[in-house]
Design an enzyme around this catalytic site. Structure first.
Site, PDB file in Angstrom:
ATOM      1  N   ASP A 260       0.795  -1.103  -0.109  1.00  0.00           N
ATOM      2  CA  ASP A 260      -0.082  -0.126   0.025  1.00  0.00           C
ATOM      3  C   ASP A 260       1.027   1.303   0.011  1.00  0.00           C
ATOM      4  O   ASP A 260       2.170   1.400   0.093  1.00  0.00           O
ATOM      5  CB  ASP A 260      -0.850   0.084   1.117  1.00  0.00           C
TER       6      ASP A 260
ATOM      7  N   ASP B  39      -0.230   5.094   0.761  1.00  0.00           N
ATOM      8  CA  ASP B  39      -0.370   6.160   2.024  1.00  0.00           C
ATOM      9  C   ASP B  39      -0.330   5.527   3.163  1.00  0.00           C
ATOM     10  O   ASP B  39      -1.264   4.734   3.465  1.00  0.00           O
ATOM     11  CB  ASP B  39      -1.619   6.904   1.526  1.00  0.00           C
TER      12      ASP B  39
END
Ligand code: XBP
Ligand code: MG
Length: 253
Positions: free
Chosen positions: A10, A12
């Protein structure tokens, strides 16, 4: 026994603390540019993070918190324009103030040395991912990733599994050959719905979320001289997250 072949990150909150220090101020700058007096504080932004995707988040904010705002005829166009301004500001902010989280550079380096494939699965716009990788990780780091799944490339954003399905297809790998690294409940749901073993490195915004189903929950990836704290799961005597621990978790599934 299936071998671990790829790490899927991922972006952010996982690669860097972009939500608080780059996305949030970028939204605020775009609002100011548009003459709007909307301003999202650090705390309030935590609530808005329930909605994944920048365009979706603006729309949700208007509907829930600006009910008196006179809606423009073309709401989609209005939101898209605000979001385009936000993306420009994000790219600037990311270059000025964002560093990768603890252990990220080390793990990427180790993966590259050992031929472990790398991929990205994010809700954020592709331009943002490119800016973050180039500016905060290394100018050539985009090329380290065999697959980048971002933003509107899929119809449904996290917590739907679509972005992980997209990335698995691009990698031409099965979920049991990969491990996902996330920071949020929504990210965990997305990865688990795609049948991926998932580890969590939480942050201030996600600290109190439900991470049941994660193989391991850590406060960060840690470093040899700055150990992680294990909040759930078993890391045996490891003090930082490396490929040996990734393989151990993968075998334990
Ligand atoms: C991040 C998000 C994104 C960003 C904003 O999710 O939810 O919406 O906050 O990005 P992830 P955009 O941690 O899964 O990457 O404005 O580009 O949508
Ligand atoms: Mg995240």
């Amino acid at each position: 026994m299936t071998e671990l072949r790829a790490l899927i990150f991922d972006v952010d909150g996982t690669l860097a603390e972009t939500e608080r220090d780059a996305h949030r101020p970028a939204f605020n700058r775009a609002f100011a540019d548009a003459g709007l007096d909307w301003n999202w504080s650090v705390e309030f932004y935590g609530k808005l993070l329930e909605v994944a995707g920048g365009k979706e988040r603006i729309r949700h904010y208007i509907e829930k918190y600006q009910s008196n705002f006179p809606l423009p005829g073309d709401l989609d166009g209005f939101v898209a324009e605000l979001h385009a301004g936000k993306t420009r500001h994000f790219r600037q902010l990311v270059g000025d103030r964002i560093e990768p989280r603890k252990g990220v550079r080390r793990l990427l380096q180790e993966a590259r040395e050992e031929g472990m494939r790398l991929a990205i699965a994010t809700t954020s716009a592709q331009k943002n991912v490119e800016a973050l990788l180039k500016r905060a990780i290394a100018p050539e780091s985009l090329s380290w990733f065999d697959a980048i799944g971002a933003g509107d490339m899929v119809a449904e954003k996290k917590p739907a599994p679509d972005i992980y399905h997209y990335v698995l297809e691009k990698l031409n790998l099965q979920p049991e050959e990969c491990l996902a690294i996330e920071d949020s409940h929504q990210g965990l749901l997305a990865a688990r719905s795609a049948d991926l073993t998932t580890i969590i490195t939480l942050n201030d915004y996600t600290r109190n979320q439900d991470f049941s189903g994660a193989a391991l929950v850590l406060d960060s990836l840690g470093e040899p001289d700055a150990p992680f704290t294990v909040l759930a799961g078993n890391a045996d005597d490891a003090t930082y997250f490396d490929l040996a621990l990734a393989r151990q978790l993968h075998r334990g599934v």
